[in-house]
Motif scaffolding. Structure first.
Motif, short mmCIF file in Angstrom:
data_model
loop_
_atom_site.label_atom_id
_atom_site.label_comp_id
_atom_site.label_asym_id
_atom_site.label_seq_id
_atom_site.Cartn_x
_atom_site.Cartn_y
_atom_site.Cartn_z
N GLY A 1 -1.76 -14.79 -11.01
CA GLY A 1 -2.14 -14.44 -9.62
C GLY A 1 -3.59 -14.04 -9.52
N MET A 2 -4.09 -13.32 -10.52
CA MET A 2 -5.51 -12.91 -10.49
C MET A 2 -6.42 -14.12 -10.65
SD MET A 2 -5.27 -9.35 -12.67
CE MET A 2 -7.02 -8.94 -12.62
N GLN A 3 -5.98 -15.09 -11.44
CA GLN A 3 -6.79 -16.32 -11.58
C GLN A 3 -6.85 -17.08 -10.26
OE1 GLN A 3 -8.45 -15.33 -14.31
NE2 GLN A 3 -8.64 -17.55 -14.55
N LEU A 4 -5.72 -17.10 -9.55
CA LEU A 4 -5.72 -17.77 -8.24
C LEU A 4 -6.71 -17.07 -7.30
CD1 LEU A 4 -1.91 -18.41 -7.53
CD2 LEU A 4 -3.65 -20.08 -8.26
N GLN A 5 -6.75 -15.73 -7.34
CA GLN A 5 -7.69 -14.98 -6.48
C GLN A 5 -9.14 -15.36 -6.85
OE1 GLN A 5 -6.27 -10.98 -7.47
NE2 GLN A 5 -5.69 -10.70 -5.31
N ARG A 6 -9.42 -15.40 -8.12
CA ARG A 6 -10.77 -15.76 -8.55
C ARG A 6 -11.14 -17.17 -8.08
NH1 ARG A 6 -10.23 -12.82 -13.73
NH2 ARG A 6 -12.06 -11.51 -14.02
N SER A 7 -10.16 -18.06 -8.15
CA SER A 7 -10.43 -19.44 -7.73
C SER A 7 -10.70 -19.50 -6.22
CB SER A 7 -9.22 -20.32 -8.06
OG SER A 7 -9.33 -21.56 -7.41
N GLN A 8 -9.91 -18.72 -5.45
CA GLN A 8 -10.09 -18.68 -4.01
C GLN A 8 -11.47 -18.11 -3.66
OE1 GLN A 8 -7.78 -19.53 -1.37
NE2 GLN A 8 -9.66 -19.24 -0.15
N LEU A 9 -11.86 -17.05 -4.36
CA LEU A 9 -13.17 -16.44 -4.11
C LEU A 9 -14.30 -17.40 -4.46
CD1 LEU A 9 -12.27 -12.91 -5.45
CD2 LEU A 9 -13.14 -13.37 -3.15
N ALA A 10 -14.14 -18.10 -5.59
CA ALA A 10 -15.18 -19.07 -6.00
C ALA A 10 -15.30 -20.18 -4.96
CB ALA A 10 -14.83 -19.64 -7.37
N TYR A 11 -14.16 -20.59 -4.39
CA TYR A 11 -14.16 -21.67 -3.39
C TYR A 11 -14.83 -21.20 -2.10
CZ TYR A 11 -12.29 -25.14 -0.12
OH TYR A 11 -12.15 -26.12 0.85
N VAL A 12 -14.45 -20.01 -1.61
CA VAL A 12 -15.00 -19.49 -0.35
C VAL A 12 -16.51 -19.27 -0.44
CG1 VAL A 12 -15.03 -17.44 1.15
CG2 VAL A 12 -12.85 -18.43 0.44
N THR A 13 -16.99 -18.94 -1.65
CA THR A 13 -18.43 -18.66 -1.80
C THR A 13 -19.22 -19.88 -2.24
OG1 THR A 13 -17.97 -17.89 -4.05
CG2 THR A 13 -18.08 -16.21 -2.31
N SER A 14 -18.55 -21.04 -2.33
CA SER A 14 -19.30 -22.24 -2.73
C SER A 14 -19.10 -23.40 -1.75
CB SER A 14 -18.84 -22.71 -4.13
OG SER A 14 -17.45 -23.02 -4.10
N SER A 15 -18.09 -23.29 -0.89
CA SER A 15 -17.80 -24.36 0.07
C SER A 15 -18.18 -23.93 1.49
CB SER A 15 -16.30 -24.69 0.04
OG SER A 15 -15.91 -25.28 1.28
N THR A 16 -19.02 -24.71 2.14
CA THR A 16 -19.41 -24.38 3.52
C THR A 16 -18.19 -24.40 4.44
OG1 THR A 16 -21.59 -25.34 3.16
CG2 THR A 16 -20.88 -25.05 5.45
N ALA A 17 -17.30 -25.34 4.20
CA ALA A 17 -16.10 -25.44 5.05
C ALA A 17 -15.25 -24.18 4.90
CB ALA A 17 -15.29 -26.68 4.67
N ALA A 18 -15.05 -23.74 3.67
CA ALA A 18 -14.20 -22.55 3.44
C ALA A 18 -14.89 -21.30 3.98
CB ALA A 18 -13.93 -22.41 1.93
N ALA A 19 -16.19 -21.20 3.79
CA ALA A 19 -16.93 -20.02 4.27
C ALA A 19 -16.95 -19.99 5.79
CB ALA A 19 -18.36 -20.05 3.73
N THR A 20 -17.00 -21.18 6.42
CA THR A 20 -17.00 -21.24 7.89
C THR A 20 -15.65 -20.76 8.45
OG1 THR A 20 -18.56 -23.07 7.84
CG2 THR A 20 -17.32 -22.74 9.89
N SER A 21 -14.59 -21.11 7.75
CA SER A 21 -13.27 -20.65 8.20
C SER A 21 -13.19 -19.13 8.16
CB SER A 21 -12.17 -21.25 7.31
OG SER A 21 -10.92 -20.72 7.67
N LEU A 22 -13.67 -18.53 7.04
CA LEU A 22 -13.68 -17.07 6.97
C LEU A 22 -14.55 -16.51 8.08
CD1 LEU A 22 -14.22 -14.88 3.76
CD2 LEU A 22 -15.26 -14.31 5.95
#
Ligand code: FAS
Ligand code: PHB
Length: 401
Positions: A363-384
Motif C-alpha cells: 500500500g505504501m508503494q502504491l502511495q509513492r507511485s501515485q505521488l510520483a505520478y501527480v508530481t510528474s504528469s500535467t494531466a494528473a496535477a491538473t486534476s488535483l
C-alpha cells in the motif's frame, strides 16, 4: 408563558453556513432569524478551516463581508507535495486558468459574518437552549427554544438546518427517509497554532513513513501545522517538543529548516467521511456539516458549506419573490453533485497522503507511485489542482432564467 414570533426563514446554527445564508438572504430583503446554541465567543474562537476556494472568496466578497478577507487573506497559486525528502510544487493557478485559493482562517470568516449580522440588526440569538423542530412535514413549521429562561416559538415558512454534524436538524428527518453513507479513518490530526512565521510560502502536504504532516498558516506571523496521530491519541501525550520533533522529521527536505515557535493552541480532530441525503425534507433544508463531513485533507468542509448556502439563498429568494420552486426542488440533487465530488477528492487526498496502520508495504508503494505520478504528469496535477481550488459554484436555475 411562551413568546411567539414569525419570520420567513428560521436558520438553526451560526457557523459559516448559517451566518452566510443569513447574510445572503438579508441582502435580498428576505427575513431570517438565526438561532445558535453556543456563545458568540465560542463561535468566534473555534479554530477550524484555513483555506477558501476561489468560489467561496467570490461569494464572501459579493455578500459584502470580504473587506478584511481582501486585505489580510493570503492568495496562493499552488501547494507543495513533499515525499522522500523532495519538494514538488503543484502550480495550481497555472493549471486552472488563474484560479487560486485564499488562506484566511474560518475564525475570521465567522467574525466578519457575525459583525455584519449584528450591524444589520437582523436577529441572531446566541445561547439558545432546547432547540427543537416541529411541523417540518407541513408548510407551517416552527422552532421551539429557550433563551434566558424564556420559552420561545419561532414560526417560519422554511427552516434551514445549519447546525453541523451534531445538531438537531438532520435527526429530525425520519430514518426511513434519510440515507447516510460514511467511513471513519484509522488516524486523526493533531493541529497546532504557533507564533512563528511560516517556513514556506505555500502549503506543504507531506507523505512520510512516520505519518502525514501539513504546514499551513494563518498569516505571515502565525503558522498552522498538523501531524497525523492515532485515533486514540491524547493531547497530554504530545508535549511541544514531541510535536516539533515529528514535524521536523516528516517535513524534512534538504536545504530547508522548519522554524519553531511558541505553541498557543493544540487540538486533535477525528477524521471521517459522511453524507446524508436528501438534504431536504418538507420545509426543512440542510446545509453544510449538518448534511456532510469530509476529512480536512482536501480543505473542502467550509467551502462545501458555502456552496450549499449560495444555492439555497438563490432558491429561497426566487421562492419568496416570485413563487418559483424549481431551485428548492432541485436543491438537494444540485448540492449532492458537488458534495460527492468533494467527498471523493477528500478521500483521495487522505488515502494518498496518510499512513494507514491497517495497510501493508504494498500500500505504501502504491502511495509513492501515485505521488510520483501527480508530481510528474500535467494531466494528473491538473486534476488535483481543479479540485483543490474548487470548481465554480453552481447557481440555482431560477437565478439565471
Ligand atoms: P459548524 O459545525 O461550523 O456550525 C454549526 C453551528 O451550529 C455551531 O455554531 C453549533 O454550535 C451550532 N449548533 C449545533 N447544534 C445546535 C442546536 N441544536 N441549536 C442551535 N445551534 C446549534 N474544514 C476545512 O475545510 N479545513 C479544516 O482544516 C477543517 N478543520 C476542522 C476541525 C474541526 C475540529 C472540525 C469539527 C471541523 C473542521 N473542518 C475543516 C470542517 C469545518 O470547517 C466545517 O466544514 C465548517 O465548520 C462547516 O460549517 P457549518 O456547516 O456552519 O457547521
Ligand atoms: C488549515 O490551514 O487549517 C488547513 C489547510 C489545508 C487543509 C486543512 C487545514 O487541507
Amino acid at each position: 408563558m411562551t413568546v411567539a414570533a414569525r419570520t420567513q426563514v428560521a436558520i438553526v446554527g451560526a457557523g459559516p453556513a448559517g451566518l452566510l445564508l443569513g447574510q445572503l438572504l438579508h441582502r435580498q430583503g428576505i427575513e431570517s432569524v438565526i438561532l445558535e446554541a453556543r456563545s458568540r465567543d465560542y463561535c468566534e474562537a473555534r479554530i477550524r478551516a484555513g483555506v477558501l476556494e476561489q468560489g467561496m472568496r467570490e461569494v464572501l466578497i459579493e455578500a459584502g463581508v470580504g473587506e478584511r478577507l481582501e486585505q489580510e487573506g493570503l492568495i496562493h497559486g499552488g501547494i507543495y507535495l513533499r515525499f522522500d525528502g523532495e519538494n514538488h510544487h503543484i502550480p495550481m493557478s497555472e493549471l486552472t486558468g488563474g484560479r487560486c485559493v485564499t488562506v484566511y482562517g474560518q475564525t475570521e470568516v465567522v467574525k466578519d459574518l457575525i459583525e455584519a449580522r449584528l450591524d444589520s440588526g437582523a436577529p441572531l440569538h446566541f445561547e439558545c437552549a432546547s432547540v427543537a423542530l416541529h411541523g417540518i412535514e407541513t408548510d407551517a413549521p416552527r422552532v421551539s427554544y429557550e433563551l434566558d429562561g424564556v420559552a420561545h416559538e419561532l414560526h417560519a415558512d422554511v427552516i434551514t438546518g445549519c447546525d453541523g454534524f451534531h445538531g438537531v436538524c438532520r435527526p429530525s428527518i425520519p430514518d426511513d427517509v434519510l440515507t447516510t453513507w460514511g467511513r471513519s479513518y484509522p488516524f486523526a490530526w493533531l493541529g497546532i497554532l504557533a507564533d512563528v512565521a511560516p517556513s514556506t510560502d505555500e502549503l506543504i502536504y507531506a507523505w512520510h513513513p512516520r505519518g502525514f504532516a501539513l504546514h499551513s498558516m494563518r498569516s505571515l506571523e502565525l503558522s498552522r501545522l498538523y501531524v497525523q496521530v492515532a485515533t486514540d491519541a491524547e493531547i497530554a501525550e504530545w508535549p511541544d517538543e514531541r510535536i516539533w520533533s515529528e514535524l521536523d522529521a516528516r517535513l524534512q527536505c534538504d536545504g530547508w529548516e522548519l522554524q519553531h515557535g511558541p505553541i498557543r493552541e493544540k487540538s486533535i480532530t477525528p477524521m471521517r467521511s459522511f453524507v446524508a441525503a436528501p438534504m431536504r425534507y418538507g420545509s426543512l433544508f440542510l446545509a453544510g456539516d449538518a448534511a456532510h463531513i469530509v476529512p480536512p485533507t482536501g480543505a473542502k468542509g467550509l467551502n462545501l458549506a458555502g456552496a450549499d448556502v449560495t444555492l439555497l439563498a438563490e432558491a429561497l429568494v426566487d421562492r419568496f419573490r416570485s413563487g418559483g420552486v424549481t431551485g428548492l426542488e432541485e436543491y438537494s440533487d444540485s448540492c449532492l453533485r458537488r458534495v460527492w465530488r468533494a467527498q471523493h477528492f477528500s478521500w483521495w487526498m487522505t488515502s494518498m497522503l496518510h499512513i494507514d496502520p491497517t495497510d501493508d508495504a504494498y500500500g505504501m508503494q502504491l502511495q509513492r507511485s501515485q505521488l510520483a505520478y501527480v508530481t510528474s504528469s500535467t494531466a494528473a496535477a491538473t486534476s488535483l489542482a481543479e479540485n483543490y481550488v474548487g470548481l465554480p459554484f453552481e447557481r440555482a436555475p431560477a437565478a439565471h432564467g
